[in-house]
Design an enzyme around this catalytic site. Sequence first.
Site, short mmCIF file in Angstrom:
data_model
loop_
_atom_site.label_atom_id
_atom_site.label_comp_id
_atom_site.label_asym_id
_atom_site.label_seq_id
_atom_site.Cartn_x
_atom_site.Cartn_y
_atom_site.Cartn_z
N ARG A 64 0.86 -1.19 0.00
CA ARG A 64 0.00 0.00 0.00
C ARG A 64 0.90 1.24 0.00
O ARG A 64 1.91 1.28 0.71
CB ARG A 64 -0.91 0.03 1.23
CG ARG A 64 -2.09 -0.93 1.16
CD ARG A 64 -3.10 -0.54 0.08
NE ARG A 64 -4.28 -1.40 0.06
CZ ARG A 64 -4.44 -2.45 -0.76
NH1 ARG A 64 -3.50 -2.77 -1.64
NH2 ARG A 64 -5.56 -3.16 -0.73
N GLU B 8 -3.48 7.47 -5.10
CA GLU B 8 -3.68 6.74 -6.35
C GLU B 8 -4.88 7.34 -7.04
O GLU B 8 -5.92 7.50 -6.39
CB GLU B 8 -3.89 5.25 -6.08
CG GLU B 8 -2.64 4.61 -5.53
CD GLU B 8 -2.74 3.09 -5.36
OE1 GLU B 8 -3.79 2.52 -5.73
OE2 GLU B 8 -1.79 2.50 -4.87
N HIS C 81 -0.95 0.18 -9.95
CA HIS C 81 -1.63 -0.78 -9.06
C HIS C 81 -2.23 -1.95 -9.86
O HIS C 81 -3.45 -2.17 -9.83
CB HIS C 81 -2.71 -0.07 -8.22
CG HIS C 81 -3.02 -0.80 -6.94
ND1 HIS C 81 -3.41 -0.18 -5.78
CD2 HIS C 81 -3.01 -2.13 -6.63
CE1 HIS C 81 -3.62 -1.06 -4.83
NE2 HIS C 81 -3.38 -2.27 -5.32
C1 DGY Z 1 -5.69 -6.05 -3.12
O1 DGY Z 1 -6.42 -7.00 -3.45
O2 DGY Z 1 -5.62 -5.63 -1.97
C2 DGY Z 1 -4.86 -5.44 -4.19
O3 DGY Z 1 -4.21 -4.31 -3.78
C3 DGY Z 1 -5.67 -5.22 -5.45
O4 DGY Z 1 -5.82 -6.45 -6.04
#
Ligand code: DGY
Length: 326
Positions: free
Chosen positions: A238, A267, A286
């Site tokens: 993250r 983002e 992402h």
């Molecule tokens: C998640 O699933 O947490 C990812 O960041 C996106 O697939």
Amino acid sequence: MRAKVFVARRIPDAGLAPIAAACEVDVWPERLAPPPDVLRDRVKDCDGLVSLLTDRVDAALLAAAPRLKVVSNFAVGFDNVDVAACAARGVKVGNTPEVLTDATADIAVTLLLAAARRLGEAAADARAGRWLTWEPLGWLGQDLAGRTLGVVGMGRIGLATARRLHRGWGMKVLYTDQADVPVADRDLGAKRVDLDTLLAESDFVSVHAALTLETRGLFGADRFRRMKRTAVFVNTARGPIVDQVALAEALRSGTIFAAGLDVTDPEPLPAGHELYGLPNCVVAPHVASATVGTRDAMARRCADNLLAGVRGEPLPHEVRPAGSGG
Ligand code: DGY
């Protein structure tokens, strides 16, 4: 009466079809997330919500949706959901673990390779006509074989990334976590160390921790200074785990060699952001779970959670509030 469900974006049919077959469904048709007031309005008489990591599920939303029984997050991460607030209202929360582990580990390795071998910079130079000849000193990157990988957060994805790099490149594996991870120690000869040791000894540092109060801002100037000048930093977890101002400075000044990011804060990272302009930084939008098969599997898992929740059954993949022992 059929349960009413709001699906906050179009998800693959593998998940949407079973939801639509069993429920009265309202699918948000836009590419961008519904604004918070619109989301509140659309869930007000719903029994279930399919949310994405871009949808904030908080106390205000829950207060506006008194019938809500389940929030099925189309992601393994759930930092967008106030799980404690959901529990307080008896709303169950589901996520999509396991099915995106391989795809995400693949992207961690891809970013690591691209950053270590300066692929973004080299490909951009070739495309722009700056490839003048074969140069003995041109685009020199870092070797991978036999080097040391530091995994920050040895969960499923950290382990899958470590497996790839240990088995493929013979890397020695160090990791941080709250406790030893016996499978990593046994299968990969991995060793749990404190973060300072990991930063000092690793050639590659790959972040796989969840975003929590403890990990927010974990990587600031001091942490980058503790890394090798040849180190490559990778984040597929993250964005807010990293202080991006500090990272940009570390990359510009040569405090570390390069970085590969699949996640940023915010983002999207706005056009013209200085991280895009640094030749030693690869930024992906992402996309770690973005394969056809993985997104289908996430959609199926998301539908299974949603349908169980609206029927009042236990969710196959339920997220429980911290401290609940779940
Ligand atoms: C998640 O699933 O947490 C990812 O960041 C996106 O697939």
